[in-house]
Design a protein around this motif. Structure first.
Motif, mmCIF file in Angstrom:
data_model
loop_
_atom_site.group_PDB
_atom_site.id
_atom_site.type_symbol
_atom_site.label_atom_id
_atom_site.label_comp_id
_atom_site.label_asym_id
_atom_site.label_seq_id
_atom_site.Cartn_x
_atom_site.Cartn_y
_atom_site.Cartn_z
ATOM 1 N N CYS A 41 0.841 -1.207 0.000
ATOM 2 C CA CYS A 41 0.000 0.000 0.000
ATOM 3 C C CYS A 41 0.871 1.251 0.000
ATOM 4 C CB CYS A 41 -1.000 -0.010 1.149
ATOM 5 S SG CYS A 41 -0.296 0.161 2.764
ATOM 6 N N GLU A 42 0.272 2.324 -0.440
ATOM 7 C CA GLU A 42 1.002 3.577 -0.664
ATOM 8 C C GLU A 42 1.690 4.096 0.600
ATOM 9 O OE1 GLU A 42 0.194 7.878 -2.828
ATOM 10 O OE2 GLU A 42 -1.516 6.655 -2.205
ATOM 11 N N ALA A 43 1.004 4.059 1.727
ATOM 12 C CA ALA A 43 1.577 4.586 2.974
ATOM 13 C C ALA A 43 2.820 3.815 3.414
ATOM 14 C CB ALA A 43 0.523 4.564 4.079
ATOM 15 N N ALA A 104 2.679 0.807 -6.720
ATOM 16 C CA ALA A 104 2.145 1.241 -8.010
ATOM 17 C C ALA A 104 0.807 0.560 -8.264
ATOM 18 C CB ALA A 104 3.130 0.885 -9.124
ATOM 19 N N VAL A 105 -0.040 1.283 -8.962
ATOM 20 C CA VAL A 105 -1.357 0.747 -9.287
ATOM 21 C C VAL A 105 -1.744 1.242 -10.679
ATOM 22 C CG1 VAL A 105 -2.601 2.645 -8.175
ATOM 23 C CG2 VAL A 105 -3.706 0.438 -8.424
ATOM 24 N N ILE A 106 -2.413 0.378 -11.432
ATOM 25 C CA ILE A 106 -2.908 0.773 -12.746
ATOM 26 C C ILE A 106 -4.288 1.385 -12.574
ATOM 27 C CG2 ILE A 106 -3.581 -0.033 -15.048
ATOM 28 C CD1 ILE A 106 -1.535 -2.276 -14.739
ATOM 29 N N GLY A 122 2.664 -4.599 -9.652
ATOM 30 C CA GLY A 122 1.284 -4.248 -9.366
ATOM 31 C C GLY A 122 0.762 -4.818 -8.068
ATOM 32 N N PRO A 123 -0.397 -4.368 -7.667
ATOM 33 C CA PRO A 123 -0.976 -4.795 -6.400
ATOM 34 C C PRO A 123 -1.413 -6.262 -6.383
ATOM 35 C CG PRO A 123 -2.511 -3.400 -7.596
ATOM 36 C CD PRO A 123 -1.226 -3.369 -8.357
ATOM 37 N N ASP A 124 -1.527 -6.893 -7.540
ATOM 38 C CA ASP A 124 -2.028 -8.265 -7.603
ATOM 39 C C ASP A 124 -0.995 -9.333 -7.252
ATOM 40 O OD1 ASP A 124 -4.788 -7.766 -8.546
ATOM 41 O OD2 ASP A 124 -3.746 -6.876 -10.253
#
Length: 195
Positions: A41-43, A104-106, A122-124
């Motif tokens: 996650c970003e944080a 990173a996220v699309i 990616g997050p997956d």
């Protein structure tokens, strides 16, 4: 590994080594250019950068993402866009080795569709992380099956060959490979693997 020791202060952190260093940790014979760290996650990017506070300058001269940008106490992360993806990045150096920490996220993509090409950053990838024992540490890494897709997309033949060689000696997870690779990359891999 210094990184895993530093990150022990964040026991709930979900992270993994990605990129060329993940291939090396899993036994591929390549020369990594840096160490790339994926976080869930970003944080978490700023939390990880803060684990390396003693390496951070007070302020950075460069304030936008460039090859020379580095995290600082006043600007631990930077955000930017590449094509359809949004990134949050932190960067530290330890003994002249660059360590990039990224989330990173699309945009406009709810979840991965199997066979469409899984994105290594990616997050997956969170549920696919595997753990490798290195000396006294256990290092989370993105599987080689995922990395193969990245290297096909980037056209890095030497890394495709190194991962394929590792698969020849140690085997691979065919179901995971089918899940991760674009269908035409899976066909190419299967044809080349038989040679």
């Amino acid at each position: 590994m210094v990184i895993s020791d530093k990150l022990k202060v964040l026991p709930d952190l979900k992270w993994a080594v990605v990129g060329s260093m993940a291939s090396v940790i899993q036994g591929c014979h390549i020369n990594p250019g840096d160490i790339d760290i994926w976080v869930a996650c970003e944080a978490d990017v700023e939390q990880v950068v803060n684990c390396f506070r003693e390496q951070l300058p007070e302020d950075a001269i460069i304030t936008t993402i460039e090859e020379n940008w580095v995290s600082s106490l006043t600007q631990p992360t930077v955000t930017f866009q590449i094509d359809r993806s949004d990134w949050t990045l932190g960067r530290v150096y330890i003994n002249s080795v660059k360590i990039d920490i990224a989330y990173a996220v699309i945009r406009e993509m709810e979840s991965y569709i199997p066979g469409m090409g899984l994105w290594e950053n990616g997050p997956d990838i969170g549920d696919l992380i595997k753990f490798i024992s290195v000396n006294e540490s256990v290092i989370p890494v993105v599987p080689l099956e995922v990395q193969l897709q990245t290297n096909y997309l980037r056209g890095i033949e030497s890394r495709i060959a190194a991962i394929t060689d590792k698969f020849r000696t140690d085997g691979y997870d065919d179901a995971l490979l089918r899940y991760c690779l674009e269908q035409h990359h899976y066909k190419k891999f299967s044809d080349d693997f038989k040679k």
